[in-house]
Design a protein around this motif. Sequence first.
Motif, PDB file in Angstrom:
ATOM      1  N   GLY A  10      -5.042  -1.682   4.844  1.00 49.20           N
ATOM      2  CA  GLY A  10      -4.730  -0.280   4.611  1.00 49.20           C
ATOM      3  C   GLY A  10      -5.724   0.381   3.676  1.00 49.20           C
ATOM      4  O   GLY A  10      -6.181  -0.227   2.710  1.00 49.20           O
ATOM      5  N   LYS A  11      -6.022   1.633   3.964  1.00 53.02           N
ATOM      6  CA  LYS A  11      -6.939   2.402   3.114  1.00 53.02           C
ATOM      7  C   LYS A  11      -6.220   3.683   2.706  1.00 53.02           C
ATOM      8  O   LYS A  11      -6.265   4.690   3.412  1.00 53.02           O
ATOM      9  CB  LYS A  11      -8.222   2.700   3.892  1.00 53.02           C
ATOM     10  CG  LYS A  11      -9.269   3.391   3.078  1.00 53.02           C
ATOM     11  CD  LYS A  11      -9.796   2.514   1.968  1.00 53.02           C
ATOM     12  CE  LYS A  11     -10.732   3.322   1.086  1.00 53.02           C
ATOM     13  NZ  LYS A  11     -10.949   2.683  -0.205  1.00 53.02           N
ATOM     14  N   PRO A  12      -5.519   3.634   1.565  1.00 58.16           N
ATOM     15  CA  PRO A  12      -4.701   4.786   1.153  1.00 58.16           C
ATOM     16  C   PRO A  12      -5.485   5.849   0.390  1.00 58.16           C
ATOM     17  O   PRO A  12      -6.588   5.613  -0.098  1.00 58.16           O
ATOM     18  CB  PRO A  12      -3.683   4.130   0.225  1.00 58.16           C
ATOM     19  CG  PRO A  12      -4.433   3.004  -0.398  1.00 58.16           C
ATOM     20  CD  PRO A  12      -5.371   2.501   0.689  1.00 58.16           C
ATOM     21  N   ILE A  47       1.547   3.193   5.415  1.00 61.15           N
ATOM     22  CA  ILE A  47       1.139   1.780   5.403  1.00 61.15           C
ATOM     23  C   ILE A  47       2.348   0.880   5.652  1.00 61.15           C
ATOM     24  O   ILE A  47       2.297  -0.031   6.482  1.00 61.15           O
ATOM     25  CB  ILE A  47       0.433   1.442   4.071  1.00 61.15           C
ATOM     26  CG1 ILE A  47      -0.935   2.132   4.030  1.00 61.15           C
ATOM     27  CG2 ILE A  47       0.295  -0.074   3.880  1.00 61.15           C
ATOM     28  CD1 ILE A  47      -1.632   2.072   2.687  1.00 61.15           C
ATOM     29  N   ILE A  61      -4.679  -3.934   0.797  1.00 62.72           N
ATOM     30  CA  ILE A  61      -4.949  -2.530   0.479  1.00 62.72           C
ATOM     31  C   ILE A  61      -6.263  -2.434  -0.278  1.00 62.72           C
ATOM     32  O   ILE A  61      -6.489  -3.170  -1.239  1.00 62.72           O
ATOM     33  CB  ILE A  61      -3.811  -1.936  -0.370  1.00 62.72           C
ATOM     34  CG1 ILE A  61      -2.497  -2.005   0.406  1.00 62.72           C
ATOM     35  CG2 ILE A  61      -4.141  -0.508  -0.779  1.00 62.72           C
ATOM     36  CD1 ILE A  61      -1.287  -1.586  -0.409  1.00 62.72           C
ATOM     37  N   GLY A  91      -5.025  -7.098  -2.253  1.00 64.63           N
ATOM     38  CA  GLY A  91      -5.980  -6.022  -2.040  1.00 64.63           C
ATOM     39  C   GLY A  91      -7.150  -6.107  -2.979  1.00 64.63           C
ATOM     40  O   GLY A  91      -7.377  -7.127  -3.625  1.00 64.63           O
TER      41      GLY A  91
END
Length: 135
Positions: A10-12, A47, A61, A91
């Motif tokens: 995930g790339k928040p 996500i 992440i 992450g």
Amino acid sequence: MERKIRILVGKPGLDGHDRGAKVVARALRDAGYEVVYTGLHQTPEMIVSTAIQEDVDAISISILSGAHNYIFPEVVQQLKDKGITDMCIFGGGIIPEEDVLELKKQGVAEIFTPGTPLTGILDWVSKNVKARELL
């Protein structure tokens, strides 16, 4: 037949720097994992929703924006709110060591900081990410 371990990358947030996330996603895929990459600008809700829909075993992440003290705990809490306690969260990003320790206390399994070799990430994943029991 044993199923492959599935990992969501995930790339928040508003940070548009996703090269590291893509490099990690590719390395995980090349190592034999099934990888789902969310793309940029994801919220914690997005996500977690994708992780549930994709039945992943782990969420990775990538955060470079400095929002790690919000994003990681929010993902952990949302999973708990949904009764999911066996999904590994790890992450990386530019995260100070004191924040790494606090995030681990809150339920993040591992944080990789810049300069971590891909082999270090892959070794950690192979030892710590296990297939969840799916319903």
